[in-house]
Design an enzyme around this catalytic site. Structure first.
Site, PDB file in Angstrom:
ATOM      1  N   ALA A 126       0.841  -1.195   0.000  1.00  0.00           N
ATOM      2  CA  ALA A 126       0.000   0.000   0.000  1.00  0.00           C
ATOM      3  C   ALA A 126       0.879   1.249   0.000  1.00  0.00           C
ATOM      4  O   ALA A 126       0.641   2.191  -0.756  1.00  0.00           O
ATOM      5  CB  ALA A 126      -0.929  -0.012   1.206  1.00  0.00           C
TER       6      ALA A 126
ATOM      7  N   ASP B 266      -0.902  -8.822 -12.046  1.00  0.00           N
ATOM      8  CA  ASP B 266       0.467  -9.127 -12.433  1.00  0.00           C
ATOM      9  C   ASP B 266       1.014  -7.782 -12.881  1.00  0.00           C
ATOM     10  O   ASP B 266       0.712  -7.323 -13.979  1.00  0.00           O
ATOM     11  CB  ASP B 266       0.512 -10.146 -13.571  1.00  0.00           C
ATOM     12  CG  ASP B 266       1.946 -10.527 -13.903  1.00  0.00           C
ATOM     13  OD1 ASP B 266       2.794  -9.608 -14.006  1.00  0.00           O
ATOM     14  OD2 ASP B 266       2.233 -11.724 -14.057  1.00  0.00           O
ATOM     15  N   HIS B 267       1.782  -7.145 -12.025  1.00  0.00           N
ATOM     16  CA  HIS B 267       2.070  -5.728 -12.295  1.00  0.00           C
ATOM     17  C   HIS B 267       2.895  -5.546 -13.568  1.00  0.00           C
ATOM     18  O   HIS B 267       2.930  -4.452 -14.125  1.00  0.00           O
ATOM     19  CB  HIS B 267       2.703  -5.039 -11.082  1.00  0.00           C
ATOM     20  CG  HIS B 267       4.166  -5.319 -10.904  1.00  0.00           C
ATOM     21  ND1 HIS B 267       4.630  -6.502 -10.404  1.00  0.00           N
ATOM     22  CD2 HIS B 267       5.261  -4.569 -11.154  1.00  0.00           C
ATOM     23  CE1 HIS B 267       5.953  -6.459 -10.353  1.00  0.00           C
ATOM     24  NE2 HIS B 267       6.371  -5.291 -10.807  1.00  0.00           N
TER      25      HIS B 267
ATOM     26  N   HIS C  55       5.228 -13.274 -14.052  1.00  0.00           N
ATOM     27  CA  HIS C  55       5.708 -12.237 -14.968  1.00  0.00           C
ATOM     28  C   HIS C  55       6.312 -12.808 -16.254  1.00  0.00           C
ATOM     29  O   HIS C  55       5.960 -12.400 -17.352  1.00  0.00           O
ATOM     30  CB  HIS C  55       6.753 -11.347 -14.289  1.00  0.00           C
ATOM     31  CG  HIS C  55       6.313 -10.785 -12.965  1.00  0.00           C
ATOM     32  ND1 HIS C  55       5.040 -10.351 -12.726  1.00  0.00           N
ATOM     33  CD2 HIS C  55       6.992 -10.580 -11.808  1.00  0.00           C
ATOM     34  CE1 HIS C  55       4.951  -9.893 -11.484  1.00  0.00           C
ATOM     35  NE2 HIS C  55       6.121 -10.027 -10.904  1.00  0.00           N
TER      36      HIS C  55
HETATM   37  C1  BG6 Z   1       7.678  -8.804  -7.825  1.00  0.00           C
HETATM   38  C2  BG6 Z   1       8.526  -9.829  -7.137  1.00  0.00           C
HETATM   39  O1  BG6 Z   1       6.521  -9.399  -8.349  1.00  0.00           O
HETATM   40  O2  BG6 Z   1       8.411  -8.226  -8.877  1.00  0.00           O
HETATM   41  C3  BG6 Z   1       9.791  -9.197  -6.620  1.00  0.00           C
HETATM   42  O3  BG6 Z   1       7.798 -10.398  -6.064  1.00  0.00           O
HETATM   43  C4  BG6 Z   1      10.510  -8.460  -7.720  1.00  0.00           C
HETATM   44  O4  BG6 Z   1      10.639 -10.163  -6.044  1.00  0.00           O
HETATM   45  C5  BG6 Z   1       9.564  -7.530  -8.444  1.00  0.00           C
HETATM   46  O5  BG6 Z   1      11.546  -7.710  -7.123  1.00  0.00           O
HETATM   47  C6  BG6 Z   1      10.223  -6.917  -9.661  1.00  0.00           C
HETATM   48  O6  BG6 Z   1       9.383  -5.932 -10.164  1.00  0.00           O
HETATM   49  P1  BG6 Z   1       9.940  -4.750 -11.047  1.00  0.00           P
HETATM   50  O7  BG6 Z   1       8.732  -3.982 -11.423  1.00  0.00           O
HETATM   51  O8  BG6 Z   1      10.910  -4.000 -10.191  1.00  0.00           O
HETATM   52  O9  BG6 Z   1      10.619  -5.414 -12.207  1.00  0.00           O
END
Ligand code: BG6
Length: 494
Positions: free
Chosen positions: A18, A182-183, A245
């Site tokens: 958050a 899934d960001h 991812h």
């Molecule tokens: C997250 C993982 O989903 O993605 C983390 O749980 C990782 O371990 C992160 O660090 C990486 O995200 P980004 O956006 O920094 O590539």
């Protein structure tokens, strides 16, 4: 346009996610005018904050640290804070839900939020079931208007646990009301993959096993496990990054053109890719999947600890912090084309890139005395730089006919950290608008676990020799072997 008026309830409202992602994203949306006219954002937490102390001690510091619009806080914070509430409750306390129901309906009446409700479960997955039941028992769901639930990874530990989680959610929400984050799907260049493929004449005709030699997807990080040792030590890189991812990136690179851009049409094509992955038996895992764990080493000239000495990590941990693997998609378009995937912590760079390597032309006209011809590459840079480039061969200016690789380079964001919207802005906006396209549908999650579970099982049966790479290297030597024995390189390192 603006989404419908609604209330957004954040369980885990004082937690790490958050503070790092959700408040900054909501505030940025507010600054850009993308929040609904009437919106109440309610953080639910166990700690005893007043509304003011919640604003001052949780939200404001989070925006100062993590928002890309932090410099505009003077102008926008007050208005934003007017929409932010705090409610103290324990998610295991029945009475708490009853009190919360009263608070929620009063707030809806006062703000004109008309009973549209979003519940964001920014809590550990073991709490999903209890929270959903609490909401049902207190009759906050079904909501009077529309209702949606947002959940974070990890979506399960394996297929059975993911299915169990899903049953809890489906007890109260329809599939279309469930937003599984899934960001990576919110990242600008990842949204761009379909556009690049399906809006350009250049690529689609050669996007297949006749012309593509291999695909490489790297998502590397310099950081170690930071403060998440307890979660990470149970998950590992395969579950943390590959299951979600990286396999999502594979689907976007490999999918067939969808019948339309409607959510279901896109998800239908993505899931077909996952179902076409060639399953790995134990022999295939041993040959085609490399795991690693970092030992002591150096990052940016700084000495760093080995994984086993990180906070909240077992000193004898066999959890992998690195995975490299080769997979195949068994359909007409892709048969025979290896996809090499690689991800890890404590690698030399923070970089996510997708590299499509095209087949080389026969060595007939230009070779040897012209220099060594490089293959054509299409490189999609996801982060930290955002852009795309194509590598071609061209004549070097001058009197001898020397050939060199050149780049047609489009850089969307060449200064790191410049104002591209954060993934969470887009994702939260889509939840409010009711567009689940950039989220994962259950059958995708299911198919991804089906692919990943046998890898985890084969590993569990054979303890690794860890640590096997020094922090600051590109994983263990076997990760290089994986591509070199096929006569290839990881382009990322060249
Ligand atoms: C997250 C993982 O989903 O993605 C983390 O749980 C990782 O371990 C992160 O660090 C990486 O995200 P980004 O956006 O920094 O590539």
């Amino acid at each position: 346009g603006k989404p419908d008026n609604c209330v957004l309830v954040i369980f885990g409202g004082t937690g790490d996610l958050a503070r790092r992602k959700l408040y900054p994203a909501l505030y940025n949306l507010h600054v850009d005018g993308f929040l609904p006219d009437a919106v109440g954002i309610i953080a639910v937490g166990r700690r005893g904050f007043t509304r003011e102390s919640f604003h001052d001690e949780i939200v404001l510091p989070s925006l100062k640290k993590f928002s890309r619009r932090a410099s505009e806080l003077d102008a926008f914070f007050k208005d934003f804070a007017d929409r932010l509430y705090y409610f103290q409750a324990d998610i295991y306390d029945e009475e708490g839900y009853k009190r919360f129901k009263r608070f929620l309906t009063e707030l809806e009446d006062a703000t004109g939020c008309t009973g549209n409700r979003i519940f964001y479960l920014a809590v550990a997955p073991e709490h999903f079931g209890p929270v959903v039941r609490g909401l049902q028992d207190a009759e906050m769901i079904p909501a009077p208007g529309w209702q949606r639930v947002v959940i974070e990874k990890p979506f399960g530990y394996d297929l059975p646990s993911a299915a169990e989680l899903n049953r809890h959610l489906r007890a109260a929400f329809r599939e279309e009301e469930i937003y599984r984050i899934d960001h990576y799907l919110g990242k600008e260049m990842i949204q761009n993959i379909m556009v690049i493929r399906f809006a350009n004449t250049f690529f689609e005709p050669v996007w297949n096993n006749k012309y593509i030699d291999n695909v490489q997807i790297t998502s590397a990080e310099r950081v170690g496990v930071e403060d998440r040792g307890d979660y990470y030590d149970r998950a590992g890189a395969l579950r943390d990054m590959v299951q979600n991812h990286l396999l999502q990136l594979v689907t976007l690179v490999a999918m067939e053109p969808p019948a339309s851009l409607a959510t279901e049409d896109i998800h239908d094509e993505k899931v077909k890719v996952l179902r076409s992955l060639r399953p790995m038996d134990e022999g295939a895992v041993n040959r085609n999947v490399v795991r690693g764990q970092y030992g002591a080493g150096e990052i940016n000239g700084q000495k760093v600890l080995p994984y086993r000495k990180e906070k909240k990590v077992s000193p004898v941990s066999n959890t992998e912090t690195f995975v490299a693997l080769k997979l195949f998609i068994e359909n007409f378009r892709w048969v025979g084309v290896p996809f090499y995937l690689r991800t890890g912590k404590r690698l030399p760079a923070k970089v996510t890139e997708i590299i499509i390597q095209f087949k080389s032309l026969p060595d007939i006209l230009y070779f040897k005395e012209y220099g060594e011809l490089r293959p054509n590459l299409l490189v999609i840079r996801v982060q930290p730089l955002e852009g795309i480039y194509v590598q071609l061969n061209a004549k070097r200016p001058g009197n001898n006919n020397y050939i060199i690789p050149i780049r047609l380079d489009f850089c969307q964001n060449c200064e790191v950290g410049v104002n591209s919207p954060e993934a969470y802005e887009r994702l939260l906006y889509d939840v409010m608008r009711g567009d689940p396209t950039l989220f994962t549908r259950w059958d995708e999650v299911e198919a991804a676990w089906r692919f990943v579970d046998p890898i985890a099982a084969a590993w569990a049966a054979r303890p690794p020799l860890f640590p096997n790479y020094a922090a600051g290297q590109w994983g263990p030597p076997a990760a290089q072997e994986l591509v070199i024995r096929d006569g290839r390189y990881w382009w990322q390192e060249h």
